[in-house]
Design a protein around this motif. Structure first.
Motif, PDB file in Angstrom:
ATOM      1  N   MET A   1     -31.059 -64.263 -69.445  1.00 41.04           N
ATOM      2  CA  MET A   1     -30.274 -64.647 -68.267  1.00 41.04           C
ATOM      3  C   MET A   1     -29.571 -63.423 -67.699  1.00 41.04           C
ATOM      4  N   HIS A   2     -29.418 -63.394 -66.387  1.00 39.51           N
ATOM      5  CA  HIS A   2     -28.535 -62.395 -65.765  1.00 39.51           C
ATOM      6  C   HIS A   2     -27.110 -62.929 -65.885  1.00 39.51           C
ATOM      7  N   ALA A   3     -26.518 -62.726 -67.062  1.00 41.88           N
ATOM      8  CA  ALA A   3     -25.197 -63.276 -67.377  1.00 41.88           C
ATOM      9  C   ALA A   3     -24.079 -62.274 -67.124  1.00 41.88           C
ATOM     10  N   CYS A   4     -24.403 -61.175 -66.414  1.00 37.76           N
ATOM     11  CA  CYS A   4     -23.366 -60.197 -66.076  1.00 37.76           C
ATOM     12  C   CYS A   4     -23.467 -59.736 -64.630  1.00 37.76           C
ATOM     13  N   GLY A   5     -24.365 -60.352 -63.860  1.00 35.99           N
ATOM     14  CA  GLY A   5     -24.418 -60.065 -62.437  1.00 35.99           C
ATOM     15  C   GLY A   5     -25.284 -58.913 -62.007  1.00 35.99           C
ATOM     16  N   HIS A   6     -26.129 -58.396 -62.909  1.00 43.65           N
ATOM     17  CA  HIS A   6     -26.961 -57.262 -62.521  1.00 43.65           C
ATOM     18  C   HIS A   6     -27.962 -57.642 -61.431  1.00 43.65           C
ATOM     19  N   ASP A   7     -28.296 -58.933 -61.334  1.00 40.03           N
ATOM     20  CA  ASP A   7     -29.152 -59.387 -60.242  1.00 40.03           C
ATOM     21  C   ASP A   7     -28.479 -59.151 -58.891  1.00 40.03           C
ATOM     22  N   THR A   8     -27.167 -59.399 -58.836  1.00 38.65           N
ATOM     23  CA  THR A   8     -26.453 -59.151 -57.575  1.00 38.65           C
ATOM     24  C   THR A   8     -26.348 -57.660 -57.287  1.00 38.65           C
ATOM     25  N   HIS A   9     -26.198 -56.845 -58.331  1.00 36.94           N
ATOM     26  CA  HIS A   9     -26.096 -55.401 -58.126  1.00 36.94           C
ATOM     27  C   HIS A   9     -27.367 -54.860 -57.470  1.00 36.94           C
ATOM     28  N   MET A  10     -28.514 -55.297 -57.995  1.00 37.92           N
ATOM     29  CA  MET A  10     -29.783 -54.848 -57.415  1.00 37.92           C
ATOM     30  C   MET A  10     -29.931 -55.326 -55.977  1.00 37.92           C
ATOM     31  N   ALA A  11     -29.611 -56.587 -55.732  1.00 33.84           N
ATOM     32  CA  ALA A  11     -29.769 -57.138 -54.382  1.00 33.84           C
ATOM     33  C   ALA A  11     -28.857 -56.424 -53.389  1.00 33.84           C
ATOM     34  N   MET A  12     -27.619 -56.119 -53.818  1.00 33.36           N
ATOM     35  CA  MET A  12     -26.696 -55.407 -52.925  1.00 33.36           C
ATOM     36  C   MET A  12     -27.208 -54.009 -52.607  1.00 33.36           C
ATOM     37  N   LEU A  13     -27.745 -53.321 -53.598  1.00 30.02           N
ATOM     38  CA  LEU A  13     -28.247 -51.974 -53.346  1.00 30.02           C
ATOM     39  C   LEU A  13     -29.517 -52.018 -52.506  1.00 30.02           C
ATOM     40  N   MET A  14     -30.349 -53.029 -52.692  1.00 29.50           N
ATOM     41  CA  MET A  14     -31.515 -53.195 -51.831  1.00 29.50           C
ATOM     42  C   MET A  14     -31.080 -53.409 -50.382  1.00 29.50           C
ATOM     43  N   GLY A  15     -30.010 -54.176 -50.189  1.00 25.00           N
ATOM     44  CA  GLY A  15     -29.491 -54.385 -48.842  1.00 25.00           C
ATOM     45  C   GLY A  15     -28.937 -53.107 -48.243  1.00 25.00           C
ATOM     46  N   ALA A  16     -28.188 -52.334 -49.040  1.00 20.39           N
ATOM     47  CA  ALA A  16     -27.655 -51.070 -48.550  1.00 20.39           C
ATOM     48  C   ALA A  16     -28.779 -50.099 -48.212  1.00 20.39           C
ATOM     49  N   ALA A  17     -29.834 -50.099 -49.020  1.00 18.83           N
ATOM     50  CA  ALA A  17     -30.974 -49.222 -48.740  1.00 18.83           C
ATOM     51  C   ALA A  17     -31.613 -49.577 -47.396  1.00 18.83           C
ATOM     52  N   LYS A  18     -31.704 -50.878 -47.112  1.00 23.40           N
ATOM     53  CA  LYS A  18     -32.274 -51.315 -45.832  1.00 23.40           C
ATOM     54  C   LYS A  18     -31.416 -50.820 -44.663  1.00 23.40           C
ATOM     55  N   ILE A  19     -30.114 -50.998 -44.750  1.00 23.93           N
ATOM     56  CA  ILE A  19     -29.241 -50.600 -43.650  1.00 23.93           C
ATOM     57  C   ILE A  19     -29.236 -49.085 -43.473  1.00 23.93           C
ATOM     58  N   LEU A  20     -29.103 -48.358 -44.567  1.00 22.67           N
ATOM     59  CA  LEU A  20     -29.051 -46.899 -44.471  1.00 22.67           C
ATOM     60  C   LEU A  20     -30.363 -46.316 -43.943  1.00 22.67           C
ATOM     61  N   THR A  21     -31.474 -46.924 -44.310  1.00 21.68           N
ATOM     62  CA  THR A  21     -32.764 -46.478 -43.770  1.00 21.68           C
ATOM     63  C   THR A  21     -32.813 -46.711 -42.266  1.00 21.68           C
ATOM     64  N   ASP A  22     -32.313 -47.862 -41.829  1.00 20.15           N
ATOM     65  CA  ASP A  22     -32.290 -48.156 -40.395  1.00 20.15           C
ATOM     66  C   ASP A  22     -31.328 -47.234 -39.644  1.00 20.15           C
ATOM     67  N   MET A  23     -30.337 -46.675 -40.355  1.00 20.10           N
ATOM     68  CA  MET A  23     -29.366 -45.772 -39.739  1.00 20.10           C
ATOM     69  C   MET A  23     -29.675 -44.308 -40.059  1.00 20.10           C
ATOM     70  N   LYS A  24     -30.893 -44.023 -40.436  1.00 15.52           N
ATOM     71  CA  LYS A  24     -31.282 -42.682 -40.872  1.00 15.52           C
ATOM     72  C   LYS A  24     -30.873 -41.606 -39.871  1.00 15.52           C
ATOM     73  N   SER A  25     -31.001 -41.880 -38.604  1.00 15.34           N
ATOM     74  CA  SER A  25     -30.701 -40.868 -37.588  1.00 15.34           C
ATOM     75  C   SER A  25     -29.224 -40.502 -37.562  1.00 15.34           C
ATOM     76  N   GLU A  26     -28.375 -41.339 -38.146  1.00 12.20           N
ATOM     77  CA  GLU A  26     -26.930 -41.087 -38.145  1.00 12.20           C
ATOM     78  C   GLU A  26     -26.449 -40.450 -39.446  1.00 12.20           C
ATOM     79  N   LEU A  27     -27.367 -40.217 -40.385  1.00 16.13           N
ATOM     80  CA  LEU A  27     -27.006 -39.604 -41.659  1.00 16.13           C
ATOM     81  C   LEU A  27     -27.136 -38.090 -41.575  1.00 16.13           C
ATOM     82  N   ASN A  28     -26.403 -37.408 -42.446  1.00 11.52           N
ATOM     83  CA  ASN A  28     -26.648 -35.979 -42.653  1.00 11.52           C
ATOM     84  C   ASN A  28     -26.664 -35.740 -44.164  1.00 11.52           C
TER      85      ASN A  28
END
Length: 430
Positions: free
Chosen positions: A126-153
């Motif tokens: 079981m994911h009894a410590c929330g690591h499933d949410t950690h992965m999902a949150m980082l996957m979401g951040a990866a999506k947003i940051l990739t879409d904002m690539k032009s604004e990164l340095n």
């Protein structure tokens, strides 16, 4: 001069404010996907160093974003790099991947019924410590940051780490191995951010603590050797049971009488004692296993000096011998939030979660192998609320239990925090 500084500050605030609005909108747009990813990962958990399907799922998502992806890091870890093509710092974001040998008792449509092998036995997982949410949150951040690539340095390194809960017996794993295999190199990482969902704090909150925020872990083993005798004639023995009892009590005085607890907490606990096999036989040997938890380098060093001294002295006073192994088979450093980095990023936390929802928390004596990254580079580790606001804290199930539960609604803040910390750090260090 002051007008120039004011104008510069206003310009930075305007830039950050505009980016915040875009991040908020994109986090809203990706939230349903994040929830779907979390439900899939929760339904199909895998144990430490066995996250094969989990790694495939994550890697497929990252490749779909067009990122440079490396798999098989520290056995099952996944690392992806987003390169803006412009000079700047490299920011690492980390999520852990492994589940626990726990049987889920929640009645959820995405409840886990998976099993795995742990210590030679088939066990529920079981994911009894929330690591499933950690992965999902980082996957979401990866999506947003990739879409904002032009604004990164600079570059972003997404680290999906196996075996945070500890590798199986006879194996190595987790952050320590990832560091040894060079996860903070090529490109060299300047700073790392990580977070943990909390089943005991309200959705919409983020908690932080500068300095030692989670404890170092140092397991130990003590073998007390005496002389066996009949239980009716204890004077013919050198009793390792009584000696072990004296050692257990003596160890408690290290913390209660030698550590300056007003500065930082410490713990010395004996969790296992084995010796003998009959009521009327005083055994020859007793074995004890325990753990040390410290929140400062000074306390850890003091216990490393004091514990052997007490063990040896008590054993000798009883006419016995004692062998100490410290650390036993692994250790975790202190999860140490770099104070300067924490201060620099605190405005980001407050802007993202809101002033009232950004909480200065007390350190805890639990541990996290995120500390191995922080040994090498500055890092900031936070707690994101996952408890439904209408559930009293005392009724919220604890981590590592069959009833463990966190609300999907807590993940959106985690996505925004990971994204904004990356954007703001790059803006500050361009």
């Amino acid at each position: 001069m002051y007008r120039m500084l004011a104008c510069a500050a206003l310009g930075l605030w305007t830039t950050l404010s505009a980016a915040q609005t875009r991040v908020d909108e994109m986090a809203d747009a990706v939230e349903n996907d994040v929830i779907e990813w979390r439900h899939h990962l929760h339904e199909f958990p895998e144990l430490s160093n066995r996250e094969y399907d989990t790694a495939k799922y994550v890697a497929e998502h990252l490749r779909g974003l067009g990122l440079e992806v490396t798999t098989g890091v520290a056995k099952t870890g996944v690392v992806a790099i987003l390169d803006s093509g412009k000079p700047g710092p490299t920011v690492a974001l980390r999520a852990d991947m492994d589940g626990l040998p726990v049987k889920e008792q929640n009645d959820l449509p995405y409840k886990s019924t998976q099993t795995g092998e742990f210590n030679g036995q088939t066990v529920p997982v079981m994911h009894a410590c929330g690591h499933d949410t950690h992965m999902a949150m980082l996957m979401g951040a990866a999506k947003i940051l990739t879409d904002m690539k032009s604004e990164l340095n600079g570059k972003v390194k997404f680290i999906f780490q196996p075996a945070e809960e500890g590798a199986p017996a006879g194996e190595k794993g987790g952050a320590e191995v990832m560091v040894k295999e060079g996860v903070l190199k090529n490109p060299d990482v300047d700073v790392i951010f990580g977070l943990h969902i909390s089943a005991n704090s309200d959705v919409g909150t983020v908690s932080y603590n500068p300095g030692g925020t989670m404890a170092a872990v140092d397991p130990f083993k003590i073998v007390v050797k005496g002389k066996q005798a009949h239980g009716a004639y204890p004077w013919k023995s050198v009793d390792p049971v009584v000696t072990a009892a004296q050692i257990v009590m003596g160890l408690q005085t290290i913390v209660s009488r030698e550590i300056k607890l007003i500065d930082s907490a410490a713990v010395v606990s004996v969790g296992s004692i084995h010796g003998g096999n009959r009521s009327n036989i005083i055994p020859e040997e007793v074995e004890m296993v325990g753990t040390i938890r410290t929140l400062s380098k000074e306390a850890r060093e003091h216990i490393y000096e004091s514990l052997p001294r007490k063990v040896k002295g008590i054993a000798e006073s009883m006419g016995a011998e004692a062998e100490l192994t410290l650390p036993l088979d692994y250790y975790y450093p202190i999860t140490y939030n770099d104070p300067e980095l924490t201060a620099a990023m605190l405005p980001t936390l407050k802007r993202t979660a809101g002033e009232k929802n950004t909480i200065l928390a007390k350190p805890v004596t639990g541990a996290e192998d995120f500390s191995f990254y922080q040994e090498k580079i500055p890092g900031l580790y936070m707690w994101v609320g996952g408890k439904p606001v209408d559930v009293p804290e005392e009724e919220s199930p604890a981590h590592h239990t069959p009833e463990f539960y966190v609300d999907d609604a807590g993940m959106k803040l985690g996505v925004k925090l990971l994204t904004n910390l990356t954007l703001d750090y790059m803006q500050q260090n361009r």
